[in-house]
Motif scaffolding. Structure first.
Motif, PDB file in Angstrom:
ATOM      1  N   ILE A 108      -5.337  -7.093   8.829  1.00  0.00           N
ATOM      2  CA  ILE A 108      -4.516  -7.020  10.045  1.00  0.00           C
ATOM      3  C   ILE A 108      -3.100  -6.571   9.690  1.00  0.00           C
ATOM      4  O   ILE A 108      -2.508  -5.713  10.359  1.00  0.00           O
ATOM      5  CB  ILE A 108      -4.489  -8.383  10.767  1.00  0.00           C
ATOM      6  N   ALA A 109      -2.566  -7.154   8.614  1.00  0.00           N
ATOM      7  CA  ALA A 109      -1.206  -6.796   8.197  1.00  0.00           C
ATOM      8  C   ALA A 109      -1.116  -5.329   7.785  1.00  0.00           C
ATOM      9  O   ALA A 109      -0.157  -4.632   8.130  1.00  0.00           O
ATOM     10  CB  ALA A 109      -0.764  -7.699   7.046  1.00  0.00           C
ATOM     11  N   ILE A 110      -2.115  -4.851   7.057  1.00  0.00           N
ATOM     12  CA  ILE A 110      -2.110  -3.457   6.601  1.00  0.00           C
ATOM     13  C   ILE A 110      -2.142  -2.496   7.784  1.00  0.00           C
ATOM     14  O   ILE A 110      -1.428  -1.484   7.813  1.00  0.00           O
ATOM     15  CB  ILE A 110      -3.295  -3.197   5.653  1.00  0.00           C
ATOM     16  N   ASN A 111      -2.951  -2.822   8.791  1.00  0.00           N
ATOM     17  CA  ASN A 111      -3.150  -1.908   9.913  1.00  0.00           C
ATOM     18  C   ASN A 111      -2.073  -2.006  10.982  1.00  0.00           C
ATOM     19  O   ASN A 111      -1.775  -1.007  11.653  1.00  0.00           O
ATOM     20  CB  ASN A 111      -4.529  -2.151  10.541  1.00  0.00           C
ATOM     21  N   PHE A 112      -1.478  -3.176  11.164  1.00  0.00           N
ATOM     22  CA  PHE A 112      -0.523  -3.356  12.257  1.00  0.00           C
ATOM     23  C   PHE A 112       0.920  -3.502  11.778  1.00  0.00           C
ATOM     24  O   PHE A 112       1.851  -3.260  12.545  1.00  0.00           O
ATOM     25  CB  PHE A 112      -0.909  -4.573  13.102  1.00  0.00           C
ATOM     26  N   ILE A 113       1.113  -3.921  10.530  1.00  0.00           N
ATOM     27  CA  ILE A 113       2.464  -4.089  10.003  1.00  0.00           C
ATOM     28  C   ILE A 113       2.852  -2.909   9.116  1.00  0.00           C
ATOM     29  O   ILE A 113       3.943  -2.364   9.211  1.00  0.00           O
ATOM     30  CB  ILE A 113       2.604  -5.403   9.204  1.00  0.00           C
ATOM     31  N   GLY A 114       1.925  -2.511   8.270  1.00  0.00           N
ATOM     32  CA  GLY A 114       2.194  -1.412   7.356  1.00  0.00           C
ATOM     33  C   GLY A 114       2.782  -1.881   6.045  1.00  0.00           C
ATOM     34  O   GLY A 114       3.193  -3.040   5.901  1.00  0.00           O
ATOM     35  N   ILE A 115       2.827  -0.988   5.081  1.00  0.00           N
ATOM     36  CA  ILE A 115       3.328  -1.314   3.747  1.00  0.00           C
ATOM     37  C   ILE A 115       4.526  -0.440   3.426  1.00  0.00           C
ATOM     38  O   ILE A 115       4.498   0.774   3.629  1.00  0.00           O
ATOM     39  CB  ILE A 115       2.226  -1.113   2.686  1.00  0.00           C
ATOM     40  N   ASN A 116       5.573  -1.063   2.931  1.00  0.00           N
ATOM     41  CA  ASN A 116       6.758  -0.341   2.482  1.00  0.00           C
ATOM     42  C   ASN A 116       6.433   0.365   1.166  1.00  0.00           C
ATOM     43  O   ASN A 116       6.081  -0.273   0.178  1.00  0.00           O
ATOM     44  CB  ASN A 116       7.928  -1.316   2.300  1.00  0.00           C
ATOM     45  N   GLN A 117       6.571   1.688   1.157  1.00  0.00           N
ATOM     46  CA  GLN A 117       6.177   2.455  -0.019  1.00  0.00           C
ATOM     47  C   GLN A 117       7.088   2.205  -1.218  1.00  0.00           C
ATOM     48  O   GLN A 117       6.680   2.389  -2.369  1.00  0.00           O
ATOM     49  CB  GLN A 117       6.174   3.956   0.320  1.00  0.00           C
ATOM     50  N   ASP A 118       8.310   1.772  -0.968  1.00  0.00           N
ATOM     51  CA  ASP A 118       9.242   1.515  -2.075  1.00  0.00           C
ATOM     52  C   ASP A 118       8.957   0.182  -2.755  1.00  0.00           C
ATOM     53  O   ASP A 118       8.940   0.072  -3.975  1.00  0.00           O
ATOM     54  CB  ASP A 118      10.687   1.539  -1.568  1.00  0.00           C
ATOM     55  N   THR A 119       8.731  -0.861  -1.942  1.00  0.00           N
ATOM     56  CA  THR A 119       8.517  -2.198  -2.499  1.00  0.00           C
ATOM     57  C   THR A 119       7.049  -2.556  -2.653  1.00  0.00           C
ATOM     58  O   THR A 119       6.723  -3.526  -3.321  1.00  0.00           O
ATOM     59  CB  THR A 119       9.170  -3.254  -1.595  1.00  0.00           C
ATOM     60  N   GLN A 120       6.159  -1.760  -1.993  1.00  0.00           N
ATOM     61  CA  GLN A 120       4.726  -2.047  -1.981  1.00  0.00           C
ATOM     62  C   GLN A 120       4.423  -3.424  -1.385  1.00  0.00           C
ATOM     63  O   GLN A 120       3.470  -4.088  -1.764  1.00  0.00           O
ATOM     64  CB  GLN A 120       4.139  -1.945  -3.398  1.00  0.00           C
ATOM     65  N   GLN A 121       5.258  -3.852  -0.437  1.00  0.00           N
ATOM     66  CA  GLN A 121       5.050  -5.095   0.282  1.00  0.00           C
ATOM     67  C   GLN A 121       4.954  -4.783   1.775  1.00  0.00           C
ATOM     68  O   GLN A 121       5.330  -3.694   2.225  1.00  0.00           O
ATOM     69  CB  GLN A 121       6.195  -6.078   0.010  1.00  0.00           C
ATOM     70  N   PHE A 122       4.457  -5.751   2.541  1.00  0.00           N
ATOM     71  CA  PHE A 122       4.325  -5.539   3.979  1.00  0.00           C
ATOM     72  C   PHE A 122       5.696  -5.291   4.601  1.00  0.00           C
ATOM     73  O   PHE A 122       6.675  -5.978   4.281  1.00  0.00           O
ATOM     74  CB  PHE A 122       3.637  -6.727   4.639  1.00  0.00           C
TER      75      PHE A 122
END
Length: 334
Positions: A108-122
């Motif tokens: 759910i977090a991956i699809n609706f929140i997304g991941i910051n490409q710099d920190t690799q965190q939600f």
């Protein structure tokens, strides 16, 4: 109040702001990552009031424990019965549902929140969004396994009572829960202080706040964040985690290892309780305190056969830590 402020530093469990206090570094209260003093200056840095408070809380906890135990049977020979056919399969089923819940939350977090490409965190848009999602994730993670437990115990004769869902003696259980808070707080704070002193002697840094959710609480400027964190930390986390660690883990281990190994079962469950918090902790210092807290709650559960006393201990402990962080944040903002 100044002594408490020196003594307290909060850290907590994953995925909720679970609690284990660690003393603040009195040399630097301006940042959340304290700098360890040189070992030779440790006695200058740790003020006299800190040493007195440390000794006092440990002695107080030991005296209360001795006073109670001298009036009661400390052994577990007469511990209540538990569901005898709740074993390895049930243990695996519950934890499969737990990890399935975590996987669902992650997707759910991956699809609706997304991941910051710099920190690799939600990539949460705000602290409020982070806290709201964490609370939802906590519920989604634990509820499937708890529903399985309720259904499983419902098919066993006296299963809900033997597992501890239904208190055997409610008034006794409430009294033991309150007593457990009185005993556990000074002992755990004392152990936490010792761990920080050892860390300073080893030249290690000690973070002022040891869990990201509690840092959100300390930095919060809206009412929503403390409210949601309070619901998760004080109400939901104690219920969910005690059902899992005391109920599931201890009951399954007891049936697998045998009733003569109750202390080993308590030890193993407390070890798991401490280690599962490791991913949410910035350092090792809280682990001994979490382990001690797990031992206390595990013993009370084994002695009474009821989940109510360890849940109350857990709630009281988290509530105390939560309030200390909130009061500290309020004082700094004043």
């Amino acid at each position: 109040m100044r002594v408490i402020t020196h003594l307290l530093q909060i850290s907590s469990a994953d995925p909720t702001p679970e609690s284990v206090p660690i003393p603040l570094n009195p040399a630097d209260t301006s940042s959340t990552q304290a700098v360890a003093p040189a070992p030779e200056n440790i006695l200058d840095t740790l003020q006299a009031e800190l040493i007195v408070a440390l000794v006092g809380v440990i002695v107080a906890g030991l005296l209360v424990m001795w006073w109670q135990l001298r009036k009661n049977d400390f052994s577990l020979q007469s511990a209540p019965k538990r569901p005898h056919d709740f074993g390895l399969i049930d243990f695996l089923a519950v934890f499969f549902l737990y990890f399935l819940g975590q996987f669902i939350v992650q997707q759910i977090a991956i699809n609706f929140i997304g991941i910051n490409q710099d920190t690799q965190q939600f990539d949460f848009a705000s602290d409020s969004q982070y806290v709201r999602f964490n609370l939802i994730g906590q519920i989604v993670t634990y509820i499937p396994g708890i529903l399985y437990l309720l259904g499983r115990c419902g098919f066993l004769k006296n299963g809900l009572k033997q597992f501890g869902f239904i208190p055997r003696k409610p008034l006794r259980d409430i009294k033991l829960g309150v007593l457990g808070i009185v005993i556990s707080l000074p002992l755990v704070f004392g152990i936490s202080a010792i761990m920080v002193i050892i860390s300073h002697l080893l030249g290690e840094n000690v973070p002022e706040i040891g869990h990201v959710l509690l840092q959100k609480l300390a930095d919060s400027t809206t009412f929503e964040i403390p409210l949601l964190l309070g619901i998760g930390a004080i109400l939901l986390a104690p219920v969910f985690e005690e059902i899992f660690f005391r109920g599931v883990v201890q009951t399954a281990l007891l049936n697998m290892l045998g009733k003569q190994q109750r202390w080993l079962v308590i030890f193993l469950a407390a070890t798991g309780f401490a280690l599962i918090h490791l991913s949410a902790l910035p350092s090792w210092q809280p682990l001994p305190s979490l382990f001690l807290l797990g031992l206390i709650m595990g013993y009370v559960y084994e002695k009474t056969g009821s989940l109510l006393p360890p849940i109350l201990i857990h709630m009281g402990f988290n509530a105390f830590n939560f309030s200390m962080v909130l009061l500290s944040a309020t004082a700094k903002g004043a």
